[in-house]
Design a protein around this motif. Structure first.
Motif, PDB file in Angstrom:
ATOM      1  N   THR A  92      96.802 -73.067   0.001  1.00  0.00           N
ATOM      2  CA  THR A  92      96.258 -72.533  -0.694  1.00  0.00           C
ATOM      3  C   THR A  92      96.086 -74.234  -2.025  1.00  0.00           C
ATOM      4  O   THR A  92      95.161 -74.121  -2.836  1.00  0.00           O
ATOM      5  CB  THR A  92      96.935 -71.608  -2.097  1.00  0.00           C
ATOM      6  N   PHE A  93      97.453 -74.966  -2.133  1.00  0.00           N
ATOM      7  CA  PHE A  93      97.294 -76.318  -2.462  1.00  0.00           C
ATOM      8  C   PHE A  93      95.923 -77.296  -1.893  1.00  0.00           C
ATOM      9  O   PHE A  93      95.695 -77.717  -3.160  1.00  0.00           O
ATOM     10  CB  PHE A  93      98.389 -76.708  -2.302  1.00  0.00           C
ATOM     11  N   GLU A  94      95.818 -77.802  -1.115  1.00  0.00           N
ATOM     12  CA  GLU A  94      95.245 -78.791  -0.481  1.00  0.00           C
ATOM     13  C   GLU A  94      93.455 -77.957  -1.177  1.00  0.00           C
ATOM     14  O   GLU A  94      93.058 -78.812  -1.288  1.00  0.00           O
ATOM     15  CB  GLU A  94      95.029 -78.274   1.327  1.00  0.00           C
ATOM     16  N   LEU A  95      93.638 -76.904  -0.890  1.00  0.00           N
ATOM     17  CA  LEU A  95      91.631 -76.159  -1.301  1.00  0.00           C
ATOM     18  C   LEU A  95      91.887 -76.104  -3.002  1.00  0.00           C
ATOM     19  O   LEU A  95      90.919 -76.283  -3.679  1.00  0.00           O
ATOM     20  CB  LEU A  95      91.675 -74.822  -1.250  1.00  0.00           C
ATOM     21  N   ALA A  96      92.944 -76.107  -3.492  1.00  0.00           N
ATOM     22  CA  ALA A  96      92.788 -76.835  -5.139  1.00  0.00           C
ATOM     23  C   ALA A  96      92.723 -77.579  -5.767  1.00  0.00           C
ATOM     24  O   ALA A  96      91.229 -77.899  -6.037  1.00  0.00           O
ATOM     25  CB  ALA A  96      94.119 -76.178  -5.677  1.00  0.00           C
ATOM     26  N   VAL A  97      93.141 -78.747  -4.459  1.00  0.00           N
ATOM     27  CA  VAL A  97      92.928 -80.071  -5.177  1.00  0.00           C
ATOM     28  C   VAL A  97      91.430 -80.574  -4.574  1.00  0.00           C
ATOM     29  O   VAL A  97      90.787 -81.041  -5.363  1.00  0.00           O
ATOM     30  CB  VAL A  97      93.821 -80.761  -4.190  1.00  0.00           C
ATOM     31  N   LEU A  98      91.247 -79.698  -3.120  1.00  0.00           N
ATOM     32  CA  LEU A  98      89.854 -80.195  -3.063  1.00  0.00           C
ATOM     33  C   LEU A  98      88.784 -79.147  -3.748  1.00  0.00           C
ATOM     34  O   LEU A  98      88.015 -80.411  -3.830  1.00  0.00           O
ATOM     35  CB  LEU A  98      89.077 -79.358  -1.231  1.00  0.00           C
ATOM     36  N   GLY A  99      88.876 -78.398  -4.234  1.00  0.00           N
ATOM     37  CA  GLY A  99      87.755 -78.281  -5.270  1.00  0.00           C
ATOM     38  C   GLY A  99      87.711 -78.416  -7.005  1.00  0.00           C
ATOM     39  O   GLY A  99      86.718 -78.808  -6.770  1.00  0.00           O
ATOM     40  N   ALA A 100      88.975 -79.200  -7.082  1.00  0.00           N
ATOM     41  CA  ALA A 100      88.939 -79.374  -8.388  1.00  0.00           C
ATOM     42  C   ALA A 100      87.968 -81.151  -8.160  1.00  0.00           C
ATOM     43  O   ALA A 100      87.269 -81.901  -8.946  1.00  0.00           O
ATOM     44  CB  ALA A 100      90.345 -80.290  -8.630  1.00  0.00           C
ATOM     45  N   VAL A 101      88.649 -82.176  -6.557  1.00  0.00           N
ATOM     46  CA  VAL A 101      87.740 -83.333  -6.599  1.00  0.00           C
ATOM     47  C   VAL A 101      86.496 -82.895  -6.570  1.00  0.00           C
ATOM     48  O   VAL A 101      85.457 -83.060  -6.844  1.00  0.00           O
ATOM     49  CB  VAL A 101      88.651 -83.856  -5.053  1.00  0.00           C
ATOM     50  N   LEU A 102      85.578 -81.908  -5.171  1.00  0.00           N
ATOM     51  CA  LEU A 102      84.529 -81.786  -5.203  1.00  0.00           C
ATOM     52  C   LEU A 102      83.218 -81.350  -6.839  1.00  0.00           C
ATOM     53  O   LEU A 102      83.070 -81.948  -7.220  1.00  0.00           O
ATOM     54  CB  LEU A 102      83.906 -80.280  -4.732  1.00  0.00           C
ATOM     55  N   ALA A 103      84.352 -79.804  -8.427  1.00  0.00           N
ATOM     56  CA  ALA A 103      83.768 -80.213  -9.038  1.00  0.00           C
ATOM     57  C   ALA A 103      83.658 -81.576 -10.157  1.00  0.00           C
ATOM     58  O   ALA A 103      82.565 -81.819 -10.577  1.00  0.00           O
ATOM     59  CB  ALA A 103      84.735 -78.949  -9.484  1.00  0.00           C
ATOM     60  N   GLY A 104      84.744 -82.075  -9.958  1.00  0.00           N
ATOM     61  CA  GLY A 104      84.724 -83.886 -10.833  1.00  0.00           C
ATOM     62  C   GLY A 104      83.508 -84.396 -10.420  1.00  0.00           C
ATOM     63  O   GLY A 104      83.023 -84.827 -11.005  1.00  0.00           O
ATOM     64  N   ILE A 105      83.937 -84.675  -9.420  1.00  0.00           N
ATOM     65  CA  ILE A 105      82.407 -85.198  -8.480  1.00  0.00           C
ATOM     66  C   ILE A 105      81.319 -85.179  -8.938  1.00  0.00           C
ATOM     67  O   ILE A 105      80.762 -85.770  -9.262  1.00  0.00           O
ATOM     68  CB  ILE A 105      82.467 -85.191  -7.171  1.00  0.00           C
ATOM     69  N   ILE A 106      80.593 -84.026  -8.558  1.00  0.00           N
ATOM     70  CA  ILE A 106      79.519 -83.222  -9.060  1.00  0.00           C
ATOM     71  C   ILE A 106      78.992 -82.996 -10.219  1.00  0.00           C
ATOM     72  O   ILE A 106      78.396 -83.650 -10.995  1.00  0.00           O
ATOM     73  CB  ILE A 106      79.345 -81.904  -7.971  1.00  0.00           C
ATOM     74  N   GLY A 107      80.564 -82.944 -10.959  1.00  0.00           N
ATOM     75  CA  GLY A 107      80.260 -82.620 -12.726  1.00  0.00           C
ATOM     76  C   GLY A 107      80.109 -84.553 -13.308  1.00  0.00           C
ATOM     77  O   GLY A 107      79.474 -84.104 -14.772  1.00  0.00           O
ATOM     78  N   TYR A 108      80.886 -85.116 -12.872  1.00  0.00           N
ATOM     79  CA  TYR A 108      80.326 -86.197 -12.612  1.00  0.00           C
ATOM     80  C   TYR A 108      79.243 -86.615 -12.708  1.00  0.00           C
ATOM     81  O   TYR A 108      78.413 -87.613 -13.770  1.00  0.00           O
ATOM     82  CB  TYR A 108      81.021 -87.413 -12.345  1.00  0.00           C
ATOM     83  N   PHE A 109      78.361 -86.614 -11.697  1.00  0.00           N
ATOM     84  CA  PHE A 109      76.938 -87.025 -11.620  1.00  0.00           C
ATOM     85  C   PHE A 109      76.134 -86.567 -12.323  1.00  0.00           C
ATOM     86  O   PHE A 109      75.595 -86.771 -12.698  1.00  0.00           O
ATOM     87  CB  PHE A 109      76.479 -86.444  -9.862  1.00  0.00           C
ATOM     88  N   VAL A 110      76.900 -84.835 -12.642  1.00  0.00           N
ATOM     89  CA  VAL A 110      75.370 -84.074 -13.357  1.00  0.00           C
ATOM     90  C   VAL A 110      75.469 -84.864 -14.860  1.00  0.00           C
ATOM     91  O   VAL A 110      74.240 -84.747 -15.577  1.00  0.00           O
ATOM     92  CB  VAL A 110      75.807 -82.566 -13.253  1.00  0.00           C
TER      93      VAL A 110
END
Length: 160
Positions: A88-106
């Motif tokens: 659960t912790f690893e998937l939470a970190v993965l979700g935050a990182v992916l949201a950050g990268i995609i949000g930054y690009f947008v």
């Protein structure tokens, strides 16, 4: 596109245009700008991505061990949540990182291969310490009128 001599004048003009002009304004400076009162949406996006990733990971494990394929291993209960914590912790970190990268690009409109603003004379002066304000959308005549209230070094019209 307007060039300014000082950062304070640039900030005043940008604040006025954003407040009264209802237009999209970008500022470019050769140095790191001071606090202009605007915040980033990226922390909120990353928090949402982390929560969604953690809840998705936890829900996936609960579904797998209680509904889809329950196993009785050594008297362990089907919903043994302490064993779900690492994934659960690893998937939470993965979700935050992916949201950050995609949000930054947008938010910074990447990948953008060409922008006519980059070819203007005022943008070359930014590297020497000038301050530039670009009005992306809105009424050009009204923006020009509002910019005339400030000490503008020059105003340049850029094509689409």
């Amino acid at each position: 596109m307007a060039a300014f001599a000082t950062e304070a004048t640039l900030n005043d003009a940008a604040t006025t245009l954003r407040r009264e002009g209802a237009c999209v304004v970008e500022t470019y400076t050769g140095t790191q700008p001071g606090d202009n009162g605007g915040g980033s949406i990226l922390p909120v996006l990353m928090l949402g991505g982390g929560v969604a990733g953690g809840m998705g990971g936890f829900g996936m494990q609960v579904y797998a061990t209680t509904i889809s394929y329950p196993l009785d291993v050594g008297g362990r209960p089907n919903l043994s949540w302490p064993s779900y914590i690492p994934a659960t912790f690893e998937l939470a970190v993965l979700g935050a990182v992916l949201a950050g990268i995609i949000g930054y690009f947008v938010t910074v409109r990447l990948p953008r291969l060409y922008d006519p603003v980059d070819e203007s004379a005022a943008m070359r002066d930014v590297m020497k310490g000038a301050h530039v304000l670009v009005v992306r959308s809105g009424d050009r005549a009204r923006a020009r009128q509002m910019l005339s209230r400030y000490e503008v070094l020059g105003i340049e019209e850029i094509g689409p």
